[in-house]
Design a protein around this motif. Structure first.
Motif, PDB file in Angstrom:
ATOM      1  N   SER A   1       0.731  -1.149   0.216  1.00  0.00           N
ATOM      2  CA  SER A   1      -0.100   0.228   0.113  1.00  0.00           C
ATOM      3  C   SER A   1       0.642   1.530   0.012  1.00  0.00           C
ATOM      4  O   SER A   1      -0.032   2.424  -0.188  1.00  0.00           O
ATOM      5  CB  SER A   1      -1.473   0.054   1.145  1.00  0.00           C
TER       6      SER A   1
ATOM      7  N   ARG B   1       9.277   6.987  11.218  1.00  0.00           N
ATOM      8  CA  ARG B   1       9.358   8.309  10.819  1.00  0.00           C
ATOM      9  C   ARG B   1       7.831   8.049  11.590  1.00  0.00           C
ATOM     10  O   ARG B   1       7.882   9.434  12.666  1.00  0.00           O
ATOM     11  CB  ARG B   1      10.238   9.232  10.536  1.00  0.00           C
TER      12      ARG B   1
ATOM     13  N   THR C   1      -3.695  -3.794  11.181  1.00  0.00           N
ATOM     14  CA  THR C   1      -3.203  -4.551  11.281  1.00  0.00           C
ATOM     15  C   THR C   1      -1.933  -4.493  10.679  1.00  0.00           C
ATOM     16  O   THR C   1      -1.272  -5.593  10.168  1.00  0.00           O
ATOM     17  CB  THR C   1      -3.263  -5.690  11.657  1.00  0.00           C
TER      18      THR C   1
ATOM     19  N   LYS D   1       1.641  -1.997   8.316  1.00  0.00           N
ATOM     20  CA  LYS D   1       2.895  -2.478   8.466  1.00  0.00           C
ATOM     21  C   LYS D   1       3.478  -0.338   9.412  1.00  0.00           C
ATOM     22  O   LYS D   1       4.026  -0.891  10.562  1.00  0.00           O
ATOM     23  CB  LYS D   1       3.560  -1.630   7.401  1.00  0.00           C
ATOM     24  N   GLN D   2       2.147   0.310   9.035  1.00  0.00           N
ATOM     25  CA  GLN D   2       2.108   1.488  10.262  1.00  0.00           C
ATOM     26  C   GLN D   2       1.629   0.820  11.335  1.00  0.00           C
ATOM     27  O   GLN D   2       2.232   1.509  13.017  1.00  0.00           O
ATOM     28  CB  GLN D   2       1.792   2.209   9.577  1.00  0.00           C
TER      29      GLN D   2
ATOM     30  N   THR E   1      -5.160   2.555  10.083  1.00  0.00           N
ATOM     31  CA  THR E   1      -6.464   2.217   8.529  1.00  0.00           C
ATOM     32  C   THR E   1      -6.181   2.724   7.163  1.00  0.00           C
ATOM     33  O   THR E   1      -5.425   3.941   7.499  1.00  0.00           O
ATOM     34  CB  THR E   1      -7.913   2.100   9.037  1.00  0.00           C
ATOM     35  N   ARG E   2      -6.548   1.865   6.057  1.00  0.00           N
ATOM     36  CA  ARG E   2      -6.487   2.672   5.252  1.00  0.00           C
ATOM     37  C   ARG E   2      -8.677   3.445   4.948  1.00  0.00           C
ATOM     38  O   ARG E   2      -9.080   2.692   4.383  1.00  0.00           O
ATOM     39  CB  ARG E   2      -6.686   1.426   3.582  1.00  0.00           C
TER      40      ARG E   2
ATOM     41  N   SER F   1      -1.896  13.396  12.099  1.00  0.00           N
ATOM     42  CA  SER F   1      -1.336  13.040  10.812  1.00  0.00           C
ATOM     43  C   SER F   1      -1.379  13.416   9.376  1.00  0.00           C
ATOM     44  O   SER F   1      -1.780  11.601   8.846  1.00  0.00           O
ATOM     45  CB  SER F   1      -0.215  12.211  11.356  1.00  0.00           C
TER      46      SER F   1
HETATM   47  N1  LIG Z   1       0.856   9.953   8.419  1.00  0.00           N
HETATM   48  C1  LIG Z   1       1.260   9.401   7.804  1.00  0.00           C
HETATM   49  O1  LIG Z   1       2.360  10.252   7.815  1.00  0.00           O
HETATM   50  C2  LIG Z   1       1.122   8.452   7.260  1.00  0.00           C
HETATM   51  C3  LIG Z   1       0.518   8.093   6.514  1.00  0.00           C
HETATM   52  N2  LIG Z   1       0.473   6.615   6.605  1.00  0.00           N
HETATM   53  C4  LIG Z   1      -0.801   6.160   6.274  1.00  0.00           C
HETATM   54  O2  LIG Z   1      -1.459   5.016   7.420  1.00  0.00           O
HETATM   55  C5  LIG Z   1      -2.636   4.170   6.660  1.00  0.00           C
HETATM   56  C6  LIG Z   1      -1.700   2.767   7.039  1.00  0.00           C
HETATM   57  O3  LIG Z   1      -0.691   2.524   6.571  1.00  0.00           O
HETATM   58  P1  LIG Z   1       0.868   1.002   6.342  1.00  0.00           P
HETATM   59  O4  LIG Z   1      -0.301  -0.124   7.783  1.00  0.00           O
HETATM   60  O5  LIG Z   1       1.187   1.020   5.595  1.00  0.00           O
HETATM   61  O6  LIG Z   1      -1.185   0.727   5.468  1.00  0.00           O
HETATM   62  P2  LIG Z   1      -1.834  -0.999   5.618  1.00  0.00           P
HETATM   63  O7  LIG Z   1      -2.265  -1.274   4.388  1.00  0.00           O
HETATM   64  O8  LIG Z   1      -0.071  -2.415   5.675  1.00  0.00           O
HETATM   65  O9  LIG Z   1      -2.359  -1.934   6.247  1.00  0.00           O
HETATM   66  C7  LIG Z   1      -3.460  -0.895   6.415  1.00  0.00           C
HETATM   67  C8  LIG Z   1      -4.124  -1.559   7.587  1.00  0.00           C
HETATM   68  O10 LIG Z   1      -6.147  -1.547   7.751  1.00  0.00           O
HETATM   69  C9  LIG Z   1      -7.428  -2.035   7.178  1.00  0.00           C
HETATM   70  N3  LIG Z   1      -7.951  -1.912   6.594  1.00  0.00           N
HETATM   71  C10 LIG Z   1      -8.654  -1.647   5.296  1.00  0.00           C
HETATM   72  N4  LIG Z   1      -9.164  -0.447   4.485  1.00  0.00           N
HETATM   73  C11 LIG Z   1      -9.666  -0.545   6.054  1.00  0.00           C
HETATM   74  C12 LIG Z   1     -11.165  -0.471   6.934  1.00  0.00           C
HETATM   75  N5  LIG Z   1     -12.170   0.052   5.515  1.00  0.00           N
HETATM   76  N6  LIG Z   1     -11.341  -0.208   7.478  1.00  0.00           N
HETATM   77  C13 LIG Z   1     -10.990  -0.606   8.495  1.00  0.00           C
HETATM   78  N7  LIG Z   1      -8.932  -0.895   8.053  1.00  0.00           N
HETATM   79  C14 LIG Z   1      -9.060  -1.114   7.341  1.00  0.00           C
HETATM   80  C15 LIG Z   1      -6.208  -2.931   6.912  1.00  0.00           C
HETATM   81  O11 LIG Z   1      -6.818  -4.901   7.216  1.00  0.00           O
HETATM   82  C16 LIG Z   1      -4.392  -2.990   7.508  1.00  0.00           C
HETATM   83  O12 LIG Z   1      -5.006  -4.182   8.273  1.00  0.00           O
HETATM   84  C17 LIG Z   1      -2.714   3.998   5.220  1.00  0.00           C
HETATM   85  O13 LIG Z   1      -3.670   5.067   5.552  1.00  0.00           O
HETATM   86  C18 LIG Z   1      -1.640   5.083   5.004  1.00  0.00           C
HETATM   87  O14 LIG Z   1      -2.028   5.181   3.359  1.00  0.00           O
HETATM   88  C19 LIG Z   1       1.705   6.266   5.583  1.00  0.00           C
HETATM   89  C20 LIG Z   1       2.193   6.583   5.612  1.00  0.00           C
HETATM   90  C21 LIG Z   1       2.193   7.420   6.194  1.00  0.00           C
END
Ligand SMILES: NC(=O)C1=CN([C@@H]2O[C@H](COP(=O)(O)OP(=O)(O)OC[C@H]3O[C@@H](n4cnc5c(N)ncnc54)[C@H](O)[C@@H]3O)[C@@H](O)[C@H]2O)C=CC1
Ligand SMILES: O=C([O-])C1=[NH+]CCC1
Length: 314
Positions: free
Chosen positions: A90, A118, A143, A145-146, A204-205, A291
């Motif tokens: 993602s 970070r 659940t 990477k973040q 979450t996404r 964030s």
């Molecule tokens: N604020 C920041 O600096 C940053 C934010 N992000 C955002 O953080 C979020 C998480 O990123 P990652 O952990 O890398 O993504 P990931 O794809 O590894 O994990 C996402 C999680 O959200 C869950 N999910 C997906 N759709 C959902 C829904 N409709 N309702 C509830 N849970 C749902 C998935 O099952 C998974 O557990 C993403 O939205 C990403 O864009 C990512 C990088 C930096």
């Protein structure tokens, strides 16, 4: 040397060079500088995003220049709203560190490790500043990477009595729990997971609210990390309106955060304002840290990686 090709520092090496205690120090320093709005300290526009409509994603460009410190950097990041069950990543990213005088690229680094570490470190900084000192229960919603990096840093620097996690599928929650370096309670519903929680991390996404104000204990601190588009949500209007809202960047939040823009709330302060002592930490109130991720966070992290890499090779 200016003419040398860029060094490439990839995933395993970046991970081995970074640790949360140094990262937190550098990020506090960088966020404080960012909030001074002094162009000799930090020039960092809001991320440019190009929609990748066909693939349900966005291509983000995140430049930053810290003139006083001689740091010039940009991250290229692709982030997607993948359908459930997709095995594609993602978030994909690289970070480039440049020489501001000569103009060449000094280093190209894996950006996924920098991004997960970070982002989690900045959420931990928000909790350090805004959670109540008697906090005992941490809940993580999501659940991915973040979620893992947030679990790692929050359990490393704080002493919670209980950590809970929620995923839309219990099975994924249990699998996730098995990958962690410590105990966690897997919950069936968001309501169960956040009941009485002192600190809640949303990673979450989701594009719709998953966390509702009616379930949140008054005085809790929420680090809201997902929902990075102006029409995406993780938190409902009730929660936004009952909280004191902190952000990483005011301009970023007003441009990119659906939770801020669509709820119509006023941003109270940036995290950098707290670090600089120009705004108070309202710990007795419910607080949301929204964030979005900043180029200055990547720049400070990449410089740390580069400094450590150089001291290892010399
Ligand atoms: N604020 C920041 O600096 C940053 C934010 N992000 C955002 O953080 C979020 C998480 O990123 P990652 O952990 O890398 O993504 P990931 O794809 O590894 O994990 C996402 C999680 O959200 C869950 N999910 C997906 N759709 C959902 C829904 N409709 N309702 C509830 N849970 C749902 C998935 O099952 C998974 O557990 C993403 O939205 C990403 O864009 C990512 C990088 C930096
Ligand atoms: O800061 C960042 O790298 C990102 N924020 C949202 C998705 C990627």
């Amino acid at each position: 040397m200016a003419e040398s090709p860029p060094v490439v520092i990839w995933e395993r090496e970046v991970r081995s060079l970074l640790n949360y205690s140094e990262l937190i120090q550098r990020l506090e320093w960088a966020l404080g500088k960012f909030s001074k709005r002094d162009s000799a300290e930090v020039i960092q526009p809001v991320r440019t995003t190009v929609p990748l409509q066909k693939h349900n994603g966005f291509f983000g460009v995140m430049p930053c220049y810290m003139e006083n410190d001689g740091i010039l950097c940009t991250k290229l990041v692709n982030f997607y709203n993948r359908p459930t069950g997709s095995t594609l990543p993602s978030t994909q990213a690289i970070v480039m560190l440049l020489d501001p005088e000569y103009g060449n690229v000094k280093a190209v680094m894996n950006g996924e490790v920098i991004t997960v570490m970070r982002t989690a470190a900045v959420s931990a900084i928000s909790a350090k500043l805004l959670m109540r000192t008697d906090s005992e229960v941490l809940t993580i919603l999501g659940t991915g990477k973040q979620a893992t990096s947030h679990y790692d840093v929050f359990t490393e620097i704080f002493k919670f009595k209980e950590v809970r996690v929620w995923s839309r599928s219990k099975e994924r929650g249990v699998t996730f729990a098995g990958t962690l370096n410590g105990p966690v309670t897997v919950c069936e519903s968001v309501e169960e997971a956040v009941k009485g929680a002192d600190v809640i991390v949303t990673v979450t996404r989701s594009t719709e609210p998953v966390l509702f104000g009616q379930w949140v204990k008054p005085g809790a601190h929420i680090a809201a990390v997902g929902a990075c588009r102006p029409d995406w949500r993780e938190l409902d209007d009730t929660l936004m309106k009952q909280s004191v809202v902190y952000v990483d960047s005011r301009e970023g939040a007003m441009t990119e955060s659906g939770d801020v823009v669509l709820s119509g709330v006023q941003v109270f302060a940036e995290i950098g304002d707290l670090i600089n002592g120009t705004k108070p930490a309202c710990k007795e109130k419910t607080t949301v840290f929204k964030s979005l991720g900043l180029g200055v966070e990547d720049a400070a992290s990449a410089q740390l990686v580069y400094d450590k890499w150089k001291s290892n090779v010399m």
